[in-house]
Design a protein around this motif. Structure first.
Motif, short mmCIF file in Angstrom:
data_model
loop_
_atom_site.label_atom_id
_atom_site.label_comp_id
_atom_site.label_asym_id
_atom_site.label_seq_id
_atom_site.Cartn_x
_atom_site.Cartn_y
_atom_site.Cartn_z
N VAL A 113 36.49 -94.32 90.47
CA VAL A 113 35.53 -93.47 89.77
C VAL A 113 36.29 -92.24 89.31
O VAL A 113 36.88 -91.53 90.12
CB VAL A 113 34.37 -93.04 90.71
CG1 VAL A 113 33.40 -92.13 89.97
CG2 VAL A 113 33.66 -94.26 91.25
N ILE A 114 36.31 -92.02 88.01
CA ILE A 114 37.08 -90.91 87.44
C ILE A 114 36.12 -89.78 87.07
O ILE A 114 35.19 -89.99 86.29
CB ILE A 114 37.87 -91.39 86.21
CG1 ILE A 114 38.84 -92.50 86.62
CG2 ILE A 114 38.63 -90.23 85.56
CD1 ILE A 114 39.49 -93.22 85.48
N ALA A 115 36.34 -88.61 87.63
CA ALA A 115 35.43 -87.47 87.41
C ALA A 115 36.12 -86.38 86.61
O ALA A 115 37.27 -86.02 86.88
CB ALA A 115 34.96 -86.92 88.75
N TYR A 116 35.40 -85.88 85.60
CA TYR A 116 35.88 -84.77 84.78
C TYR A 116 34.94 -83.59 84.95
O TYR A 116 33.72 -83.75 84.86
CB TYR A 116 35.90 -85.15 83.29
CG TYR A 116 36.88 -86.21 82.90
CD1 TYR A 116 38.18 -85.88 82.49
CD2 TYR A 116 36.52 -87.55 82.89
CE1 TYR A 116 39.07 -86.85 82.11
CE2 TYR A 116 37.41 -88.54 82.51
CZ TYR A 116 38.69 -88.17 82.12
OH TYR A 116 39.57 -89.15 81.74
N LEU A 158 30.98 -87.21 84.37
CA LEU A 158 31.24 -85.98 83.61
C LEU A 158 30.23 -84.93 84.04
O LEU A 158 29.02 -85.21 84.10
CB LEU A 158 31.10 -86.23 82.11
CG LEU A 158 31.85 -87.45 81.53
CD1 LEU A 158 31.55 -87.60 80.05
CD2 LEU A 158 33.34 -87.32 81.76
N ALA A 159 30.70 -83.74 84.34
CA ALA A 159 29.80 -82.67 84.80
C ALA A 159 30.30 -81.32 84.32
O ALA A 159 31.47 -81.17 83.94
CB ALA A 159 29.70 -82.69 86.32
N SER A 160 29.40 -80.33 84.35
CA SER A 160 29.81 -78.95 84.03
C SER A 160 29.23 -78.00 85.06
O SER A 160 29.16 -76.80 84.83
CB SER A 160 29.31 -78.56 82.63
OG SER A 160 27.90 -78.60 82.57
N SER A 161 28.83 -78.54 86.20
CA SER A 161 28.20 -77.74 87.25
C SER A 161 29.15 -77.57 88.43
O SER A 161 29.63 -78.56 88.99
CB SER A 161 26.90 -78.40 87.72
OG SER A 161 26.54 -77.95 89.00
N ALA A 162 29.40 -76.34 88.81
CA ALA A 162 30.27 -76.08 89.96
C ALA A 162 29.66 -76.67 91.23
O ALA A 162 30.36 -77.22 92.08
CB ALA A 162 30.49 -74.58 90.13
N HIS A 163 28.33 -76.57 91.37
CA HIS A 163 27.65 -77.12 92.54
C HIS A 163 27.83 -78.63 92.61
O HIS A 163 28.12 -79.19 93.66
CB HIS A 163 26.15 -76.81 92.49
CG HIS A 163 25.82 -75.38 92.84
ND1 HIS A 163 26.20 -74.79 94.02
CD2 HIS A 163 25.15 -74.44 92.15
CE1 HIS A 163 25.78 -73.54 94.04
NE2 HIS A 163 25.14 -73.30 92.92
N PHE A 164 27.65 -79.30 91.45
CA PHE A 164 27.75 -80.76 91.43
C PHE A 164 29.16 -81.21 91.82
O PHE A 164 29.33 -82.11 92.63
CB PHE A 164 27.40 -81.28 90.03
CG PHE A 164 27.34 -82.79 89.94
CD1 PHE A 164 26.14 -83.45 90.09
CD2 PHE A 164 28.49 -83.55 89.71
CE1 PHE A 164 26.07 -84.85 90.01
CE2 PHE A 164 28.44 -84.93 89.64
CZ PHE A 164 27.22 -85.58 89.79
N ILE A 165 30.18 -80.55 91.25
CA ILE A 165 31.56 -80.95 91.52
C ILE A 165 31.93 -80.70 92.97
O ILE A 165 32.58 -81.54 93.61
CB ILE A 165 32.53 -80.20 90.58
CG1 ILE A 165 32.37 -80.73 89.14
CG2 ILE A 165 33.97 -80.37 91.02
CD1 ILE A 165 32.73 -82.18 88.95
N SER A 166 31.51 -79.56 93.55
CA SER A 166 31.83 -79.29 94.95
C SER A 166 31.14 -80.30 95.86
O SER A 166 31.71 -80.75 96.86
CB SER A 166 31.45 -77.86 95.34
OG SER A 166 30.06 -77.66 95.24
N THR A 167 29.90 -80.67 95.50
CA THR A 167 29.20 -81.69 96.28
C THR A 167 29.88 -83.04 96.13
O THR A 167 30.04 -83.79 97.09
CB THR A 167 27.73 -81.80 95.82
OG1 THR A 167 27.11 -80.53 95.94
CG2 THR A 167 26.97 -82.82 96.66
N LEU A 168 30.33 -83.35 94.90
CA LEU A 168 31.04 -84.61 94.66
C LEU A 168 32.33 -84.67 95.48
O LEU A 168 32.68 -85.72 96.02
CB LEU A 168 31.35 -84.76 93.17
CG LEU A 168 31.92 -86.11 92.72
CD1 LEU A 168 30.96 -87.24 93.03
CD2 LEU A 168 32.23 -86.08 91.23
#
Length: 208
Positions: A30-33, A185-195
């Motif tokens: 799973v590739i996350a940006y 793909l995300a632009s949320s700091a909360h989402f990325i830290s949770t991910l």
């Protein structure tokens, strides 16, 4: 039967990620940006989906199965005036040249997916916009890209929505390697830290 058991769950059978991957049931890696803006997320999602479809068409010409890669857009609830809701995302997609019949909305009150066979060649849908309706109990193997505009920080919420793009089409490895991967793909700091926290958990569960 769940990918997100709660701590108090009475687990009677467990299948680790290595077995799922060995049997080509999941798209990995799973590739996350992490993008800076929501506009970048939308533009990137369109470009990535187009690239995936080009690969899918080439794969089919070479004898592979039919695949029509799709993007799942996760919108924000309509709780604030500046929320990027499903109507905002749909309007932006149309302005960017996406035909309206390629866009479907699935929310608690709107269901454009009812009685639709998403795996059919006759289905034009390439973009599905949701809020929470696809968190669990929904799977379509043609879903390759999760583009989230929402600012989620519940680990279960994030894990469930990411899980919507993991199922591998036809449960087999494809020659075009891009078609074996999933994308977030995300632009949320909360989402990325949770991910990031979820990635740690997935590693412990056998994902690498």
């Amino acid at each position: 039967l769940t990918a997100t058991p709660r701590k108090e769950s009475n687990i009677i059978s467990y299948v680790d990620a290595a077995k799922l991957k060995d049997n080509h049931m999941v798209k990995l890696p799973v590739i996350a940006y992490n993008h800076h803006t929501q506009k970048e997320v939308i533009n990137s999602a369109i470009q990535l989906r187009n690239k995936l479809e080009a690969q899918a068409l080439e794969e089919e010409r070479e004898g592979g199965d039919y695949i029509r890669p799709m993007v799942l857009f996760q919108a924000e609830p309509e709780t604030r005036e500046d929320s990027t809701t499903f109507t905002h995302i749909r309007d932006k997609l149309v302005k960017l040249g996406i035909p309206e019949d390629q866009i479907a909305i699935k929310t608690a009150t709107i269901n454009d997916l009812k009685n639709v066979d998403l795996l059919s060649r006759n289905c034009p849908i390439r973009y599905i916009i949701t809020i929470n309706a696809l968190k669990e109990g929904w799977d379509c193997s043609f879903a390759y890209v999760l583009a989230t505009i929402a600012n989620r920080h519940s680990a279960v919420d994030v894990e469930q929505i990411v899980g919507r793009v993991l199922r591998q089409p036809y449960a087999r490895k494809h020659r075009k390697n891009l078609l074996n991967n999933a994308f977030v793909l995300a632009s949320s700091a909360h989402f990325i830290s949770t991910l990031d926290k979820i990635v740690e958990g997935l590693n412990l569960a056998g994902f690498s």
